[in-house]
Design a protein around this motif. Structure first.
Motif, PDB file in Angstrom:
ATOM      1  N   ALA B 360      55.384  -2.740   0.193  1.00 40.44           N
ATOM      2  CA  ALA B 360      54.151  -3.252  -1.034  1.00 40.44           C
ATOM      3  C   ALA B 360      54.428  -2.305  -2.301  1.00 40.44           C
ATOM      4  O   ALA B 360      54.293  -2.665  -3.305  1.00 40.44           O
ATOM      5  CB  ALA B 360      52.810  -2.930  -0.459  1.00 40.44           C
ATOM      6  N   ILE B 375      45.667   0.258  -8.244  1.00 40.05           N
ATOM      7  CA  ILE B 375      46.099  -0.365  -7.071  1.00 40.05           C
ATOM      8  C   ILE B 375      45.966   0.499  -5.921  1.00 40.05           C
ATOM      9  O   ILE B 375      46.520   1.629  -5.862  1.00 40.05           O
ATOM     10  CB  ILE B 375      47.493  -0.980  -7.141  1.00 40.05           C
ATOM     11  CG1 ILE B 375      47.621  -1.808  -8.286  1.00 40.05           C
ATOM     12  CG2 ILE B 375      47.971  -1.469  -5.831  1.00 40.05           C
ATOM     13  CD1 ILE B 375      49.077  -2.504  -8.437  1.00 40.05           C
ATOM     14  N   LEU B 396      53.742 -10.567  -2.844  1.00 38.25           N
ATOM     15  CA  LEU B 396      53.209  -9.696  -3.259  1.00 38.25           C
ATOM     16  C   LEU B 396      53.681  -9.449  -4.842  1.00 38.25           C
ATOM     17  O   LEU B 396      52.591  -9.311  -5.783  1.00 38.25           O
ATOM     18  CB  LEU B 396      53.518  -8.356  -2.949  1.00 38.25           C
ATOM     19  CG  LEU B 396      52.765  -7.945  -1.294  1.00 38.25           C
ATOM     20  CD1 LEU B 396      53.142  -6.689  -0.655  1.00 38.25           C
ATOM     21  CD2 LEU B 396      51.280  -8.214  -1.294  1.00 38.25           C
ATOM     22  N   LEU B 399      51.688 -12.335  -6.727  1.00 43.03           N
ATOM     23  CA  LEU B 399      50.313 -12.042  -6.777  1.00 43.03           C
ATOM     24  C   LEU B 399      50.068 -11.163  -7.953  1.00 43.03           C
ATOM     25  O   LEU B 399      49.065 -11.304  -8.704  1.00 43.03           O
ATOM     26  CB  LEU B 399      49.759 -11.588  -5.434  1.00 43.03           C
ATOM     27  CG  LEU B 399      49.450 -12.531  -4.346  1.00 43.03           C
ATOM     28  CD1 LEU B 399      49.184 -11.796  -2.916  1.00 43.03           C
ATOM     29  CD2 LEU B 399      48.139 -13.450  -4.624  1.00 43.03           C
ATOM     30  N   VAL B 416      42.966  -3.693  -7.666  1.00 36.68           N
ATOM     31  CA  VAL B 416      43.557  -4.383  -6.558  1.00 36.68           C
ATOM     32  C   VAL B 416      43.626  -3.565  -5.432  1.00 36.68           C
ATOM     33  O   VAL B 416      44.197  -2.637  -5.318  1.00 36.68           O
ATOM     34  CB  VAL B 416      44.986  -4.760  -6.889  1.00 36.68           C
ATOM     35  CG1 VAL B 416      45.256  -5.895  -5.867  1.00 36.68           C
ATOM     36  CG2 VAL B 416      44.960  -5.703  -8.157  1.00 36.68           C
ATOM     37  N   ILE B 418      44.775  -3.614  -1.598  1.00 33.49           N
ATOM     38  CA  ILE B 418      45.437  -4.408  -0.572  1.00 33.49           C
ATOM     39  C   ILE B 418      45.443  -3.579   0.725  1.00 33.49           C
ATOM     40  O   ILE B 418      45.612  -2.414   0.896  1.00 33.49           O
ATOM     41  CB  ILE B 418      46.967  -4.281  -0.816  1.00 33.49           C
ATOM     42  CG1 ILE B 418      47.140  -4.842  -2.365  1.00 33.49           C
ATOM     43  CG2 ILE B 418      47.856  -5.084   0.339  1.00 33.49           C
ATOM     44  CD1 ILE B 418      48.406  -4.552  -2.919  1.00 33.49           C
ATOM     45  N   TRP B 435      44.577  -9.251  -0.069  1.00 32.47           N
ATOM     46  CA  TRP B 435      44.567  -9.024  -1.155  1.00 32.47           C
ATOM     47  C   TRP B 435      43.082  -9.339  -2.097  1.00 32.47           C
ATOM     48  O   TRP B 435      42.840 -10.413  -2.070  1.00 32.47           O
ATOM     49  CB  TRP B 435      45.778  -9.795  -2.130  1.00 32.47           C
ATOM     50  CG  TRP B 435      46.141  -9.694  -3.440  1.00 32.47           C
ATOM     51  CD1 TRP B 435      45.251 -10.428  -4.353  1.00 32.47           C
ATOM     52  CD2 TRP B 435      47.067  -9.155  -4.036  1.00 32.47           C
ATOM     53  NE1 TRP B 435      45.621  -9.860  -5.667  1.00 32.47           N
ATOM     54  CE2 TRP B 435      46.727  -9.242  -5.633  1.00 32.47           C
ATOM     55  CE3 TRP B 435      48.043  -8.242  -3.675  1.00 32.47           C
ATOM     56  CZ2 TRP B 435      47.607  -8.696  -6.542  1.00 32.47           C
ATOM     57  CZ3 TRP B 435      48.941  -7.548  -4.672  1.00 32.47           C
ATOM     58  CH2 TRP B 435      48.657  -7.917  -6.033  1.00 32.47           C
ATOM     59  N   GLU B 437      40.989  -8.690  -5.449  1.00 34.94           N
ATOM     60  CA  GLU B 437      40.923  -8.189  -7.068  1.00 34.94           C
ATOM     61  C   GLU B 437      39.450  -7.905  -7.385  1.00 34.94           C
ATOM     62  O   GLU B 437      38.723  -8.918  -6.935  1.00 34.94           O
ATOM     63  CB  GLU B 437      41.593  -9.169  -7.725  1.00 34.94           C
ATOM     64  CG  GLU B 437      43.079  -9.320  -7.602  1.00 34.94           C
ATOM     65  CD  GLU B 437      43.775 -10.325  -8.461  1.00 34.94           C
ATOM     66  OE1 GLU B 437      43.227 -10.516  -9.765  1.00 34.94           O
ATOM     67  OE2 GLU B 437      44.858 -10.666  -8.120  1.00 34.94           O
ATOM     68  N   ARG B 479      41.274 -13.880  -4.292  1.00 35.32           N
ATOM     69  CA  ARG B 479      41.641 -12.964  -3.036  1.00 35.32           C
ATOM     70  C   ARG B 479      42.454 -14.002  -2.194  1.00 35.32           C
ATOM     71  O   ARG B 479      42.813 -15.091  -2.309  1.00 35.32           O
ATOM     72  CB  ARG B 479      39.963 -13.294  -2.139  1.00 35.32           C
ATOM     73  CG  ARG B 479      40.152 -12.552  -0.934  1.00 35.32           C
ATOM     74  CD  ARG B 479      38.645 -13.032  -0.305  1.00 35.32           C
ATOM     75  NE  ARG B 479      37.879 -12.216  -0.646  1.00 35.32           N
ATOM     76  CZ  ARG B 479      37.442 -11.038  -0.256  1.00 35.32           C
ATOM     77  NH1 ARG B 479      37.953 -10.754   0.859  1.00 35.32           N
ATOM     78  NH2 ARG B 479      36.385 -10.480  -0.585  1.00 35.32           N
TER      79      ARG B 479
END
Lengths: 120, 509
Positions: B360, B375, B396, B399, B416, B418, B435, B437, B479
């Motif tokens: 990630a 993030i 990812l 996204l 964001v 995760i 995920w 936001e 999402r």
């Protein structure tokens, strides 16, 4: 900081990639002072050409470009590596030089050039 | 006394006995002859008895009985001699005295007979003795038979022992042959580290003959004392742990380079399972290690070439698209670099799998700078398989690009989050990655359509074998929830590499 007007030596054995780097540099406002595809040519240009920074591929058709890095270090010219090997492929002597992992984008090149020339 | 003897041996006025015979020669000589024969016989009998008892004295009980018999018969002979004497000389008193003595001795003999008779009755007769001897003989024969059977049994046992001994010797010889001819070092030491066995390859390795190492400890065998101490400490640790151990042992050579051995050491155990020494087997794998190293270099080179090829593809795309379709080029370049970043993580892990966090971070860091700012990543440490890593990386990336264009990363406030977790359901455990936001601008309805959405919804779902829910409609932000069986995405368990003992054999110089 700006890279505008900076004179760059590009050592890269793959001509397509070399052209791409030249195009990136052009977009970033740098001036491609010289390009070399093999070790001896690269060494000669590193000695003689007036440059501010260099982009070095590590593997030049089977030969390692480290002698060029040594030469540049002697002239106190900053440089960065652009390689498919990644960070682990670079000897400790050049630990301070930024390493660009191929493939990279223009933004990555810009950041690496800034780090190489300012040390940050 | 003299008078008494005189009286005894005087004839006085007695008449010689011949007068009774009226000196008739026939009558006289008949008596004298008969008496002489009796006397002679009576004198001979005791002599015969005496000579008999003398010879058989040892086997005769009551040996004094024949002696009294002899004396009594001898004296009887004496009276008959006296009869002859008194035919001419009338010493009747002396003759009477002699008869008295004879009578006494005869009486004593009678007494002795009376005394001995009941005892003599007890003595066994020859028949009885014979029966007894027969019985005893039979006993002896029986015992003899038993002994013979025992001897036969012992002989058979000895034979079996000989066969067993022979088989043991053959087995020993076979073992010996194997130990001496295998191209593998074999050695054994006792608890104090004294060498019990070392086959030719082991001796060659030590550079010594068997006579030089037999019963010696490592201190005496190795020239380098520090090396000997290393070996001793290692052996002691192994015996205390009482467990088998595999290792790679490296010896530096005088002329540079090194040789590598793969060694297995195991404790020698007594009947109670206690370690009383150790046995070691070493096989040289220098060539195999060289090939492994070659393979590793080749894999490195291949990874490098793949990255170079990606860079070349990028350069081609740039020449083809950049001037004409800058947007297309940017999207293409981003996806290519996402692939390369996933590749980087996997290369570091030798394609055995990759940590979810690293996968990630590898995707998000180039897009949005440092992780932890806008993030945030959170979740347990999980090793994903190579395939799952690439699929997740690509998902990812899409996204992130979408967030950069339309979502939470397109303004200065958005974030964001995760987060991933393992959910233990009734069936197999699930991996759920979310995920989320936050604080992004309102998402325009056309956002997320096209290849990006397809890639997220279809490719991710397919390669992770899971369910993907993408929600663009939530006003608070985009999402995405990915759910899949944990077993589908985890890297297979790999065996731990062998511990590598530097110079455990070494004759390093």
């Amino acid at each position: 900081m700006t890279l505008r007007g900076m004179r760059v030596l590009v050592v890269e054995d793959d001509s397509l990639i070399c052209m791409m780097i030249e195009e990136f540099l052009d977009d970033l406002g740098c001036k491609v002072a010289a390009t070399a595809a093999e070790l001896q040519d690269g060494l000669a240009k590193a000695r003689t050409t007036a440059i501010d920074v260099a982009v070095l591929d590590i593997n030049l058709d089977g030969q390692l470009s480290y002698p060029i890095a040594v030469e540049l270090k002697g002239r106190e010219i900053p440089f960065l590596f652009a390689t498919g090997y990644g960070q682990s492929g670079v000897p400790l002597d050049f630990k301070s030089a930024p390493v660009l992992s191929k493939p990279f984008g223009m933004h990555d090149l810009q950041m690496a050039l800034c780090r190489a020339t300012t040390g940050s | 006394m003299a008078d008494w003897f005189g009286w005894l041996f005087s004839a006085d006025n007695f008449m010689p006995h011949g007068h009774c015979f009226l000196w008739q020669p026939a009558t006289l000589w008949l008596n004298v002859g008969s008496d002489a024969l009796i006397a002679g016989s009576y004198f001979a009998i005791p002599v015969t008895i005496y000579s008999f008892t003398r010879k058989k004295r040892a086997g005769i009980r009551y040996a004094w009985v024949p002696t009294t018999f002899a004396a009594f018969i001898f004296l009887c002979g004496g009276t008959h001699l006296m009869e002859i004497w008194s035919v001419w000389n009338p010493l009747y008193r002396a003759a009477g005295a002699l008869k008295l003595v004879t009578g006494l001795v005869s009486f004593a003999t009678l007494l002795s007979l009376l005394w001995i008779l009941p005892r003599a009755m007890l003595l066994k007769t020859p028949l009885q003795l014979e029966a007894e001897v027969r019985e005893r003989t039979q006993d002896l024969l029986d015992i003899n038979e038993q002994l013979r059977a025992q001897i036969a049994a012992r002989d058979a046992a000895q034979q079996r022992l000989r066969v067993a001994e022979q088989e043991r010797a053959q087995a020993n010889a076979l073992l010996q042959t194997i130990v001496e001819s295998v191209p593998v070092s074999i050695y054994a030491k006792d608890r104090e580290g004294r060498m019990l066995l070392a086959n030719p390859p082991a001796l060659k390795l030590m550079g010594r003959s068997w006579a030089e190492v037999k019963g010696r400890t490592d201190r005496e065998v190795w020239e380098d004392p520090s090396h000997a101490e290393t070996v001793i400490l290692n052996d002691r640790r192994l015996m205390e742990a009482n467990d088998t151990e595999e290792s790679e042992e490296v010896v530096s050579l005088d002329g540079g380079g090194e040789r590598v051995w793969f060694s297995i050491k195991a404790p020698l155990r007594d009947a109670n399972g206690a370690a009383v020494g150790l046995v070691g087997v070493s096989i040289e794998i220098t060539e195999r290690k060289r090939l492994e190293e070659g393979l590793r270099l080749m894999v490195d080179e291949l990874n490098h070439r793949v990255k170079n090829s990606l860079a070349t593809v990028q350069a081609i795309a740039m020449r083809t698209l950049r001037g004409v379709h800058p947007d297309l080029y940017d999207a293409f370049q981003g996806r290519l670099r996402a692939l390369a970043a996933a590749h980087d993580v996997l290369t570091r892990e030798r394609w055995l799998g990759a940590d979810l966090y690293e996968v990630a971070a590898g995707q998000l860091a180039p897009v949005a700078g440092a992780i932890g700012g806008r993030i945030k990543l959170s979740g347990p440490s999980l090793r994903l398989s190579a395939k799952a890593s690439v699929a997740l990386a690509m998902g990812l990336h899409e996204l992130a690009i979408n967030a950069l264009k339309y979502g939470a990363l397109s303004n200065d406030l958005g974030e964001v989050l995760i987060h991933w977790e393992v959910i233990h359901s009734a069936q197999s455990p699930l991996l759920r990655l979310t995920w989320t936001e936050l604080h992004g601008p309102e998402v325009p309805p056309q956002a997320g359509m096209g290849f990006g959405t397809q890639l997220i919804e279809r490719i991710l779902a397919r390669d992770l074998r899971g369910v993907v829910r993408l929600d663009f409609t939530d006003l608070s932000g985009i999402r995405c929830i990915i759910e899949t069986a944990l077993a589908h995405v985890l890297a297979p368990a790999q065996s731990a590499p062998f511990p590598r003992l530097a110079s455990a054999w070494g004759t390093a110089t």
